[in-house]
Write an enzyme that holds these catalytic residues in place. Structure first.
Site, PDB file in Angstrom:
ATOM      1  N   SER A  52     -12.375  -8.262  48.100  1.00  0.00           N
ATOM      2  CA  SER A  52     -12.979  -9.085  47.048  1.00  0.00           C
ATOM      3  C   SER A  52     -12.995 -10.567  47.398  1.00  0.00           C
ATOM      4  O   SER A  52     -13.494 -11.379  46.631  1.00  0.00           O
ATOM      5  CB  SER A  52     -12.202  -8.890  45.734  1.00  0.00           C
ATOM      6  OG  SER A  52     -10.842  -9.227  45.931  1.00  0.00           O
ATOM      7  N   THR A 184     -44.838 -16.546  11.088  1.00  0.00           N
ATOM      8  CA  THR A 184     -44.082 -15.295  10.928  1.00  0.00           C
ATOM      9  C   THR A 184     -44.997 -14.240  11.536  1.00  0.00           C
ATOM     10  O   THR A 184     -46.234 -14.351  11.422  1.00  0.00           O
ATOM     11  CB  THR A 184     -43.799 -14.940   9.447  1.00  0.00           C
ATOM     12  OG1 THR A 184     -45.040 -14.822   8.757  1.00  0.00           O
ATOM     13  CG2 THR A 184     -42.929 -15.991   8.761  1.00  0.00           C
ATOM     14  N   SER A 306     -49.977 -22.215  41.561  1.00  0.00           N
ATOM     15  CA  SER A 306     -50.167 -20.866  42.078  1.00  0.00           C
ATOM     16  C   SER A 306     -50.698 -20.989  43.498  1.00  0.00           C
ATOM     17  O   SER A 306     -51.414 -21.939  43.822  1.00  0.00           O
ATOM     18  CB  SER A 306     -51.167 -20.131  41.193  1.00  0.00           C
ATOM     19  OG  SER A 306     -51.888 -19.182  41.942  1.00  0.00           O
ATOM     20  N   LYS A 312     -53.541 -23.780  38.171  1.00  0.00           N
ATOM     21  CA  LYS A 312     -52.375 -23.284  37.430  1.00  0.00           C
ATOM     22  C   LYS A 312     -51.207 -24.256  37.356  1.00  0.00           C
ATOM     23  O   LYS A 312     -50.916 -24.973  38.304  1.00  0.00           O
ATOM     24  CB  LYS A 312     -51.870 -21.976  38.073  1.00  0.00           C
ATOM     25  CG  LYS A 312     -52.819 -20.809  37.947  1.00  0.00           C
ATOM     26  CD  LYS A 312     -52.975 -20.295  36.530  1.00  0.00           C
ATOM     27  CE  LYS A 312     -51.812 -19.418  36.137  1.00  0.00           C
ATOM     28  NZ  LYS A 312     -51.768 -18.165  36.878  1.00  0.00           N
ATOM     29  N   ASN A 314     -47.720 -23.139  36.211  1.00  0.00           N
ATOM     30  CA  ASN A 314     -46.928 -22.027  35.671  1.00  0.00           C
ATOM     31  C   ASN A 314     -45.567 -22.497  35.165  1.00  0.00           C
ATOM     32  O   ASN A 314     -44.888 -23.258  35.841  1.00  0.00           O
ATOM     33  CB  ASN A 314     -46.724 -20.968  36.760  1.00  0.00           C
ATOM     34  CG  ASN A 314     -48.041 -20.371  37.220  1.00  0.00           C
ATOM     35  OD1 ASN A 314     -48.997 -20.298  36.442  1.00  0.00           O
ATOM     36  ND2 ASN A 314     -48.103 -19.974  38.475  1.00  0.00           N
ATOM     37  N   TYR A 346      -2.305  -2.183  34.756  1.00  0.00           N
ATOM     38  CA  TYR A 346      -3.305  -2.619  35.726  1.00  0.00           C
ATOM     39  C   TYR A 346      -3.869  -1.426  36.486  1.00  0.00           C
ATOM     40  O   TYR A 346      -3.128  -0.539  36.918  1.00  0.00           O
ATOM     41  CB  TYR A 346      -2.691  -3.618  36.732  1.00  0.00           C
ATOM     42  CG  TYR A 346      -3.708  -4.066  37.764  1.00  0.00           C
ATOM     43  CD1 TYR A 346      -4.576  -5.116  37.512  1.00  0.00           C
ATOM     44  CD2 TYR A 346      -3.841  -3.388  38.976  1.00  0.00           C
ATOM     45  CE1 TYR A 346      -5.539  -5.495  38.427  1.00  0.00           C
ATOM     46  CE2 TYR A 346      -4.799  -3.766  39.909  1.00  0.00           C
ATOM     47  CZ  TYR A 346      -5.650  -4.812  39.632  1.00  0.00           C
ATOM     48  OH  TYR A 346      -6.602  -5.177  40.536  1.00  0.00           O
ATOM     49  N   GLN A 351     -10.620  -5.254  39.093  1.00  0.00           N
ATOM     50  CA  GLN A 351     -11.159  -6.208  40.075  1.00  0.00           C
ATOM     51  C   GLN A 351     -12.671  -6.397  39.874  1.00  0.00           C
ATOM     52  O   GLN A 351     -13.242  -7.392  40.292  1.00  0.00           O
ATOM     53  CB  GLN A 351     -10.857  -5.694  41.488  1.00  0.00           C
ATOM     54  CG  GLN A 351     -11.365  -6.583  42.591  1.00  0.00           C
ATOM     55  CD  GLN A 351     -10.821  -6.158  43.936  1.00  0.00           C
ATOM     56  OE1 GLN A 351      -9.621  -6.233  44.186  1.00  0.00           O
ATOM     57  NE2 GLN A 351     -11.688  -5.693  44.807  1.00  0.00           N
TER      58      GLN A 351
HETATM   59  N1  ARG Z   1      -7.853  -8.436  43.771  1.00  0.00           N
HETATM   60  C1  ARG Z   1      -7.130  -7.849  42.712  1.00  0.00           C
HETATM   61  C2  ARG Z   1      -7.905  -7.952  41.388  1.00  0.00           C
HETATM   62  O1  ARG Z   1      -8.784  -8.716  41.298  1.00  0.00           O
HETATM   63  C3  ARG Z   1      -5.828  -8.526  42.542  1.00  0.00           C
HETATM   64  C4  ARG Z   1      -4.772  -7.680  41.921  1.00  0.00           C
HETATM   65  C5  ARG Z   1      -4.403  -6.604  42.857  1.00  0.00           C
HETATM   66  N2  ARG Z   1      -3.322  -5.853  42.361  1.00  0.00           N
HETATM   67  C6  ARG Z   1      -2.987  -4.655  42.860  1.00  0.00           C
HETATM   68  N3  ARG Z   1      -2.024  -4.049  42.305  1.00  0.00           N
HETATM   69  N4  ARG Z   1      -3.655  -4.116  43.832  1.00  0.00           N
HETATM   70  O2  ARG Z   1      -7.660  -7.268  40.439  1.00  0.00           O
END
Ligand code: ARG
Length: 488
Positions: A52, A184, A306, A312, A314, A346, A351
């Site tokens: 991520s 309306t 355009s 035009k 736009n 969690y 994520q």
């Molecule tokens: N990248 C994870 C998230 O956004 C962080 C938390 C990860 N925690 C875990 N127990 N793997 O949620």
């Protein structure tokens, strides 16, 4: 206390400082395209799937601020040695500088922002870095970071809504006497002043601004200290951490704190409503700037030509504001669906909260700013607006109301004027061409007074709180300016 000062010097007192988004690093997919061997490895693909950092690096500021304060608290409480706290805080400050200078090397193998920062800290200060994660988990860490980020996003969205409100009021002030048909069903209904129409949007964005402020309050609860989910077995000082990070409250239940994302749903709902309002406004600007209406002209800055039709202009910006509404609604639906049925506490599903949040925040803030720009720059063609009101039957209600004044029940008066307008349409005449005799043929109760009904008298007659009478609208504008001055 020295440490706190240090953190303040590094970060400034205000943790919600505006920041430029960091450019996205090369995604793993692209990297692996260049490295077919890596792409072919199953484990590599599996790790790509969980990465991520290419988006959660946007939490760097909050993440580092949270870590600095956490480390300072660990030192104050004697949970880790003071020398280690010093090294950690110093290292984290340098990491922030590296990130802001664009010198930080993001590593997708380290998965997320938290691991990237911690690993760099190891490179910089060695074993002391291992003490930072005492009495903490990524679960309470990420919840804290995201809450801080959301509060900043709320204040930026609030400001953007207020700047759009300001643009609307400024334009409204110039058009308290400008008559335009009110619609309306997209049919000309009754005359209003343009300022009244604009101030209707002021009200919508006022509610949006207030909603963003309420979402900031919802996010204003600090999860740190919840650990992975059960709390932590160390003598931590949660109140002190909350105070340093400018949270007003600490969470009351560790299991809820690490797994709750309600505040993001609230943000996305507030953003969705703001986009709904923006797309209504955008739609009006698009219609009004058409040749058929010709009520306004948008500046060149907010229109494009355009490639084949040279004539035009736009209204692309307004169309994109309208069009981007969909992705914000999409993020709201996506998160509601993600959190549905998640058992405590969690789960990695959570994520998935961030990309929608970031995208919705960017979208709603830039859309509010774009709308403000379009409103402040546009030219109003008051002549065209008036013409549209004149070449119409928008005074029909006023003629009926006139008969009501003579004692006729409204329903009957309605029928008489409806006949009158049918006759006009058949004869190809406008109301302005009618003689007193024409009126009297519809109802004998019409007298000379009816000849005095004009667009001006019609708007002036709506002299009720919230009505379009110019004096009422002037008062509404004064109140609005007062409200805006209080926000300053
Ligand atoms: N990248 C994870 C998230 O956004 C962080 C938390 C990860 N925690 C875990 N127990 N793997 O949620």
């Amino acid at each position: 206390m020295l440490h706190v000062e240090w953190a303040r010097i590094i970060f400034g007192a205000d943790l919600g400082t505006d920041r430029e988004p960091i450019p996205m690093p090369e995604s793993n997919e692209t990297k692996n395209n260049k490295n077919p061997a890596a792409a072919a490895r199953g484990s590599e693909l599996a790790s790509d799937f969980t990465v991520s950092v290419h988006y959660d690096q946007r939490l760097y500021y909050e993440d580092i601020a949270g870590s600095i304060i956490h480390a300072l608290m660990l030192g104050r409480q004697g949970i880790i040695p003071a020398e280690d706290t010093d090294k950690i805080v110093d290292g984290l400050g340098k990491i922030r500088d590296e990130i802001e200078a664009g010198d930080f090397e993001w590593n997708s193998e380290l998965e997320d922002i938290h691991m990237n920062v911690e690993s760099r800290l190891y490179e910089m200060i060695g074993d002391a870095a291992g003490r930072l994660h005492t009495a903490r988990s990524r679960n309470d860490q990420v919840a804290t970071d995201t809450r801080m980020w959301t509060q900043t996003a709320c204040s930026r969205a609030f400001e953007a809504a207020v700047s759009l409100q300001t643009a609307l009021v400024e334009l409204a002030e110039k058009h308290v006497e400008t008559i335009v048909p009110g619609y309306t069903h997209m049919q000309r209904g009754q005359p209003v002043v343009l300022a009244h129409h604009l101030m209707a949007y002021f009200e919508m964005f006022d509610r949006d601004a207030a909603r963003f402020a309420r979402v900031a309050d919802s996010a204003d609860v600090m999860p740190l200290g919840s650990g992975a989910m059960a709390g932590v077995p160390y003598p931590i000082d949660r109140e002190w951490v909350a105070e340093q990070l400018e949270f007003s409250e600490i969470s009351r239940n560790s299991m809820d704190a690490v797994s709750d994302r309600d505040f993001i749903v609230e943000f996305l709902a507030a953003a969705s409503l703001a986009m709904a309002h923006l797309s209504r406004l955008a739609e009006e600007l698009i219609i009004w700037s058409s040749e058929e209406f010709g009520f306004i002209r948008l500046t060149d800055e907010f229109t494009s030509g355009s490639s084949i039709m040279p004539q035009k202009r736009n209204p692309d910006f307004a169309e994109l504001v309208r069009g981007k509404t969909g992705r914000v609604y999409g993020s709201l639906m996506a998160l509601l669906t993600t959190i549905k049925g998640l058992p405590l506490t969690y789960n990695r599903d959570l994520q998935e909260d961030k990309e929608g949040l970031f995208d919705a925040a960017d979208t709603v803030i830039t859309s509010l700013e774009t709308a403000a720009g379009m409103i402040s720059g546009m030219t109003v063609n008051a002549g065209r607006m008036r013409q549209a009101a004149e070449n119409s039957f928008v005074l029909a209600t006023d003629f009926a109301d006139y008969l009501v004044g003579k004692g006729v029940p409204f329903r009957e008066a309605h029928i008489a004027v409806s006949d009158l307008s049918k006759r006009c349409i058949d004869a190809g005449k406008g109301f302005d061409e009618l003689t007193l005799e024409d009126f009297r043929s519809a109802s004998e109760l019409f007298d000379e007074g009816v000849m005095e009904i004009t667009l001006e008298s019609a708007v002036a007659a709506r002299d009720v709180p919230g009505g379009t009478a110019p004096d009422r609208v002037r008062a509404a504008i004064t109140d609005a300016k007062q409200m805006l001055a209080e926000y300053e």
